[in-house]
Scaffold this active site. Structure first.
Site, PDB file in Angstrom:
ATOM      1  CE  LYS A 217      12.279  -3.651   0.702  1.00 26.36           C
ATOM      2  NZ  LYS A 217      12.198  -3.815  -0.888  1.00 26.36           N
ATOM      3  NE  ARG A 218      20.939  -1.921   4.558  1.00 28.42           N
ATOM      4  CZ  ARG A 218      20.468  -1.191   3.656  1.00 28.42           C
ATOM      5  NH1 ARG A 218      19.974  -1.990   2.272  1.00 28.42           N
ATOM      6  NH2 ARG A 218      20.050   0.046   3.521  1.00 28.42           N
TER       7      ARG A 218
END
Ligand code: GLU
Length: 447
Positions: A217-218
């Site tokens: 997600k990063r």
């Protein structure tokens, strides 16, 4: 056989991520293909991670993607409630039952009468299941420690609550992400402890980026939230199509498929065992195909908010439709219309050296003058402009590139672009005449 019932069980901890959207989508497709029920259940027991509006945002984005469900917190249904925090007494009841049977025990906090409840993992048990995606998977109980099913605050852990709910909601198939594989033996223990039939499990492979690394997600290089795609002007039908190809392939070669076609052609044996690659180019390609299918009117309506946000003035509907029709084939998402507009119709008029040399070599000044003289009386609709370009060609005895490219360079600054009459009509009379003047002056000054 009992009716097929599947569920998507998000935790309302944030925005709808592409990975979760995929789980939701495949459960939905599964249900619709086999004529079953699709349920949305909110797993909100990780209270600290719940985000205000998280549930609503999940559901809104799912509906935008074109999913609908039969039972959910907002729709209700006879297996409700559909939020885990509203089912706490149920989990407590079943945890007590395990305590009574000696299959779980109290784990007291030091110097306190508060306790968590731990599941007593049986010795020497083997847990085998036939995964829908991966085939047979095997786990041994000795690899699992006694684990907490109820925390001392009366809230169940995921692995316990999920079993109680899936059982009571008569879930027959569980399709979810690979990260849950190791949870499955724990869940199987609970099914066995109660003597319940377990559902059939299927774990979808991870999604990787173009460097074959698990999508995180990063990872800022890959846009991963459905709402972001929506905001950029991706079409829900294209997103549905793209996500359905993340870890599944249809039997034919056709990759542009409607929701109906995907549901009809769905075959769980074609769920892939290999990681699914998130291919941005492919998504852009699919989306551009769906954009091409829109009518100019539909696309124009969708483009207006983007143009307005970019403060691009829309003089009238004809102008808008003309703009959209020449850019339609070039857009990968609707928001791109703003960049394309600026690329084609620079506010700052500037002719690069190579293009200017073309004008000099072709002695374009007299062509431009002839065109300018005709234009002053033009209504500026594309058909009119086209006729005037032809007339200019006859008057100056030029045709082909020297005629068309000279006019294009002198009015747009570019050597290439969409249809010249259409481009000029969009630029508008004032701009075109002033640019022609400017270019003529410069050329005459040099001759
Ligand atoms: N709440 C879990 C998750 O979001 C659901 C997992 C499952 O489908 O069992 O990962």
């Amino acid at each position: 056989m009992s009716k097929i019932r599947v569920r998507y069980a998000p935790s309302p901890t944030g925005l709808l991520h592409i990975g979760n959207a995929r789980s939701a989508l495949f459960n939905y497709i599964y249900a619709r293909h086999f004529g079953g029920d699709f349920i949305v259940r909110i797993e909100d027991t990780d209270v600290a991670r719940n985000v205000k509006g998280g549930e609503e945002s999940q559901l809104n984005n799912l509906s935008w993607l074109g999913l609908n469900w039969d039972e959910s917190p907002d729709k209700g249904g006879k297996y409700g409630p559909y939020r885990q925090l509203e089912r706490l007494s149920l989990y407590q009841k079943y945890a007590n039952e395990l305590l009574e049977k000696g299959l779980a025990y109290k784990d007291f906090r030091e110097d306190s009468d508060q306790y968590a409840i731990r599941f007593k993992v049986p010795e020497d048990q083997m847990y085998i299941f036939d995964d829908i995606v991966r085939g047979e998977l095997k786990f041994m109980s000795k690899d699992v420690e006694d684990w907490i099913i109820m925390k001392d605050n009366g809230i169940p852990t995921y692995n316990f609550a999920v079993v109680i709910d899936d059982h009571l909601m008569e879930i027959t198939h569980v399709l979810r992400g690979e990260e849950h594989i190791t949870n499955t033996p724990k869940q199987m223990m609970v099914y066995r402890a109660f003597g319940w039939d377990e559902p059939k499990f299927g774990h979808m492979t991870i999604i990787v980026n173009e460097q074959k690394k698990k999508l995180s997600k990063r990872d800022k290089n890959v846009i991963q939230f459905i709402s972001e795609y929506k905001a950029m002007g991706y079409l829900p039908e294209a997103m549905f199509n793209f996500i359905a190809l993340l870890g599944w392939s249809p039997s034919g070669n056709q990759e542009i498929l409607s929701q109906e076609e995907i549901i009809k052609g769905f075959d769980p044996t074609r769920l892939s065992k290999a990681p699914a690659m998130f291919d941005k180019e492919k998504l852009a390609f699919i989306n551009s195909k769906y954009i091409k299918k829109l009518s100019v009117e539909e696309l124009s309506n969708m483009a207006v908010p983007f143009l307005e946000k970019a403060e691009i003035e829309i003089p009238n509907e004809t102008w808008l439709y003309t703009l959209v029709s020449i850019l339609q084939d070039r857009m990968t998402h609707i928001g791109e219309i703003v960049d394309l507009y600026h690329a084609f119709f620079h506010d700052q008029f500037h002719i690069i050296e190579e293009a200017y040399q073309f004008l000099v070599e072709n002695q374009a000044a007299h062509i431009l003058e002839s065109f300018r003289n005709h234009l002053t009386q033009s209504s500026f609709i594309p058909e009119d402009i086209e006729a005037l370009i032809k007339q200019t060609g006859l008057d100056t005895n030029t045709k082909g590139k020297p005629l068309f490219m000279s006019l294009r360079i002198a009015t747009t600054g570019d050597m290439h672009g969409p249809s010249l009459p259409v481009s000029l009509s969009l630029l508008g009379k004032e701009r075109v005449l002033s640019r022609l003047e400017q270019t003529i002056k410069k050329l005459r000054g040099e001759s």
